[in-house]
Design an enzyme around this catalytic site. Sequence first.
Site, short mmCIF file in Angstrom:
data_model
loop_
_atom_site.label_atom_id
_atom_site.label_comp_id
_atom_site.label_asym_id
_atom_site.label_seq_id
_atom_site.Cartn_x
_atom_site.Cartn_y
_atom_site.Cartn_z
N GLU A 95 0.70 -1.25 -0.12
CA GLU A 95 0.13 -0.05 0.13
C GLU A 95 0.69 1.33 0.08
O GLU A 95 0.34 2.42 -0.45
CB GLU A 95 -0.86 0.07 1.16
CG GLU A 95 -2.12 -0.93 1.18
CD GLU A 95 -2.69 -0.97 2.53
OE1 GLU A 95 -2.58 -0.18 3.38
OE2 GLU A 95 -3.61 -1.79 2.53
N THR A 102 17.52 31.35 -24.75
CA THR A 102 17.43 31.85 -23.36
C THR A 102 17.49 30.75 -22.30
O THR A 102 17.40 30.92 -21.20
CB THR A 102 15.89 32.38 -23.21
OG1 THR A 102 14.91 31.38 -23.49
CG2 THR A 102 15.56 33.46 -24.31
N ASP A 116 16.87 26.62 -26.04
CA ASP A 116 17.08 27.63 -26.91
C ASP A 116 18.12 28.74 -26.41
O ASP A 116 18.72 28.48 -25.37
CB ASP A 116 15.97 28.47 -27.27
CG ASP A 116 15.04 28.95 -26.09
OD1 ASP A 116 15.59 28.83 -25.03
OD2 ASP A 116 13.89 29.46 -26.17
#
Length: 121
Positions: free
Chosen positions: A61, A105, A103
């Site tokens: 569980e 940035t 990219d």
Amino acid sequence: PLYKKLDVMANRIGKVGVVAATTAMVAFLVWEYGINDSENYNYILEIFLQTIGILACAIPEGLPLAQVIALALTSNKMSSQNNLVKTLNSCETMGSATTICTDKTGTLTTNRMTVRAAYFD
């Protein structure tokens, strides 16, 4: 991939638990009524309840909870390394990445980036 592995492992643990509980129940019944020749048939209910207890212990569980906690700790560790992830599932993906294309940035935008130039030393 992690969820699939956890499902397979939980199924295996469940099957082992059913085999263990069945073996224990048969062993208890053989011991009580085969070897000891007991005439008290109320003991069958106690054996059955013990078998249910073994099954309850064998069912994993806490496995999904442990997975969420592990992914949350991984998310915190990755954010301290300036790798911000928004969902816990992405921790698994980003944790196993060897190369990350971004990219200019530094953000991951779409999954359609191509290499235009490569430099090797």
